[in-house]
Design a protein around this motif. Structure first.
Motif, PDB file in Angstrom:
ATOM      1  N   GLU A   1      46.904  37.601  31.276  1.00 53.16           N
ATOM      2  CA  GLU A   1      45.484  37.392  30.984  1.00 53.16           C
ATOM      3  C   GLU A   1      45.011  36.124  31.687  1.00 53.16           C
ATOM      4  N   ASP A   2      45.795  35.102  31.365  1.00 54.81           N
ATOM      5  CA  ASP A   2      45.581  33.856  32.083  1.00 54.81           C
ATOM      6  C   ASP A   2      45.254  34.067  33.812  1.00 54.81           C
ATOM      7  N   LEU A   3      46.405  34.858  34.229  1.00 56.94           N
ATOM      8  CA  LEU A   3      46.467  35.082  35.561  1.00 56.94           C
ATOM      9  C   LEU A   3      45.046  35.962  36.053  1.00 56.94           C
ATOM     10  N   VAL A   4      44.826  36.882  35.265  1.00 57.50           N
ATOM     11  CA  VAL A   4      43.694  37.643  35.528  1.00 57.50           C
ATOM     12  C   VAL A   4      42.530  36.659  35.694  1.00 57.50           C
ATOM     13  N   GLN A   5      42.086  35.881  34.645  1.00 60.67           N
ATOM     14  CA  GLN A   5      41.187  35.033  34.590  1.00 60.67           C
ATOM     15  C   GLN A   5      40.950  33.974  35.869  1.00 60.67           C
ATOM     16  N   GLU A   6      41.981  33.492  36.184  1.00 55.60           N
ATOM     17  CA  GLU A   6      42.180  32.868  37.193  1.00 55.60           C
ATOM     18  C   GLU A   6      41.991  33.364  38.417  1.00 55.60           C
ATOM     19  N   THR A   7      42.341  34.268  38.666  1.00 61.60           N
ATOM     20  CA  THR A   7      42.326  35.339  39.983  1.00 61.60           C
ATOM     21  C   THR A   7      40.942  35.776  39.984  1.00 61.60           C
ATOM     22  N   MET A   8      40.270  35.990  38.994  1.00 53.72           N
ATOM     23  CA  MET A   8      38.554  36.718  39.116  1.00 53.72           C
ATOM     24  C   MET A   8      37.792  35.345  39.439  1.00 53.72           C
ATOM     25  N   LEU A   9      38.190  34.361  38.699  1.00 51.46           N
ATOM     26  CA  LEU A   9      37.257  33.113  38.891  1.00 51.46           C
ATOM     27  C   LEU A   9      37.313  32.681  40.761  1.00 51.46           C
ATOM     28  N   ARG A  10      38.821  32.605  41.121  1.00 44.55           N
ATOM     29  CA  ARG A  10      38.902  32.292  42.410  1.00 44.55           C
ATOM     30  C   ARG A  10      38.304  33.211  43.138  1.00 44.55           C
TER      31      ARG A  10
END
Lengths: 88, 186
Positions: free
Chosen positions: B37-46
């Protein structure tokens, strides 16, 4: 006819089986595998087994969807990002 | 000057439909839900921050998954999966068909294996196997797109997918035998 599919043996059919299942072969190579399977009962059964296996993995593994809470958080992140574009 | 509303609308329309795909691949890379979930948030923000670099009409899914992969490699891989990587070419091709052809040639035993067990077995695969398998079988990407995302030649993609499928098949077969779904070959 130079692009006529050539006859392939069991090993070559096996080597190309996943590409065949995945639709990654050229039409000629795909036809060569299909013809081998039509002529070789062992490879035909093996191909049936491997196809069932690949479809099974696809179906099971694709069942997961992103949790609603995470979807909402992503939307919020994007909104917040726009609100804060002036501050580094 | 870019209009934030317009940017957000185009991102929501074009990138967000792939959120499920990003989540599933993140899950398989990270191995556990919280980190995924952290990875998804980071990815979508980037992705959103560099949305101006996305060329409309090109493959948005491959673009997102590339960002996901880079984010994971840069920030998470060292922390989480420090396990040994394997030489996938050293592993001989193998199919369990020979073991089951007399008792279950159509592979019906697979259908008795629950989703969670399949995901656990995928998660237990070595990195190179898991990544290739996830992109091909979970997300249905063509080999050419997997080669683009993972930055390896097509031949390598092909061999990783084959070996990943056969390693997974072996694990699922062993599980099915253990659970009594299929008799062990005598």
């Amino acid at each position: 006819m130079t692009d006529e599919p050539h006859d392939i043996d069991c090993q070559e059919a096996l080597d190309r089986l996943y590409e065949y299942i995945d639709g990654e072969l050229t039409p000629q190579r795909s036809e060569a595998v299909r013809r081998h399977l039509a002529a070789c009962a062992h490879c035909l059964h093996l191909a049936g087994f491997e196809t069932a296996y690949v479809r099974f993995v696809e179906a099971r593994a694709r069942a997961r969807e992103v949790p609603d809470a995470l979807r909402r958080r992503v939307l919020e992140l994007i909104l917040f990002e726009d609100g804060g574009t002036d501050t580094p | 000057m870019p209009n934030p509303d317009e940017k957000r609308r185009s991102f929501e329309a074009e990138a967000l439909p792939y959120l499920d795909a990003v989540f599933r691949v993140a899950l398989s890379l990270a191995g556990e839900e919280a980190q995924a979930e952290d990875l998804v948030q980071e990815t979508m923000l980037r992705a959103y921050r560099s949305w101006h670099q996305y060329r409309p009409g090109t493959n948005v899914r491959a673009w997102l998954l590339t960002i996901l992969r880079n984010t994971f490699i840069n920030q998470y891989r060292k922390a989480k999966r420090a396990g040994p990587t394997v030489d996938v070419d050293a592993i001989a091709p193998y199919t369990v068909f020979g073991d089951v052809q007399d008792v279950d040639p159509e592979g019906t035993f697979f259908d008795r294996i629950v989703d969670d067990e399949v995901l656990r077995a995928i998660d237990a695969l070595p990195d190179e196997f898991r990544e290739a398998l996830v992109l091909s079988d979970l997300e249905g990407l063509p080999y050419s797109e997997i080669a683009e995302i993972t930055q390896v030649p097509m031949g390598t993609v092909k061999s990783r997918i084959f070996r990943a499928r056969q390693a997974l098949q072996r694990r699922l077969y062993d599980y099915a035998v253990e659970m009594g779904y299929i008799p062990r070959r005598s």
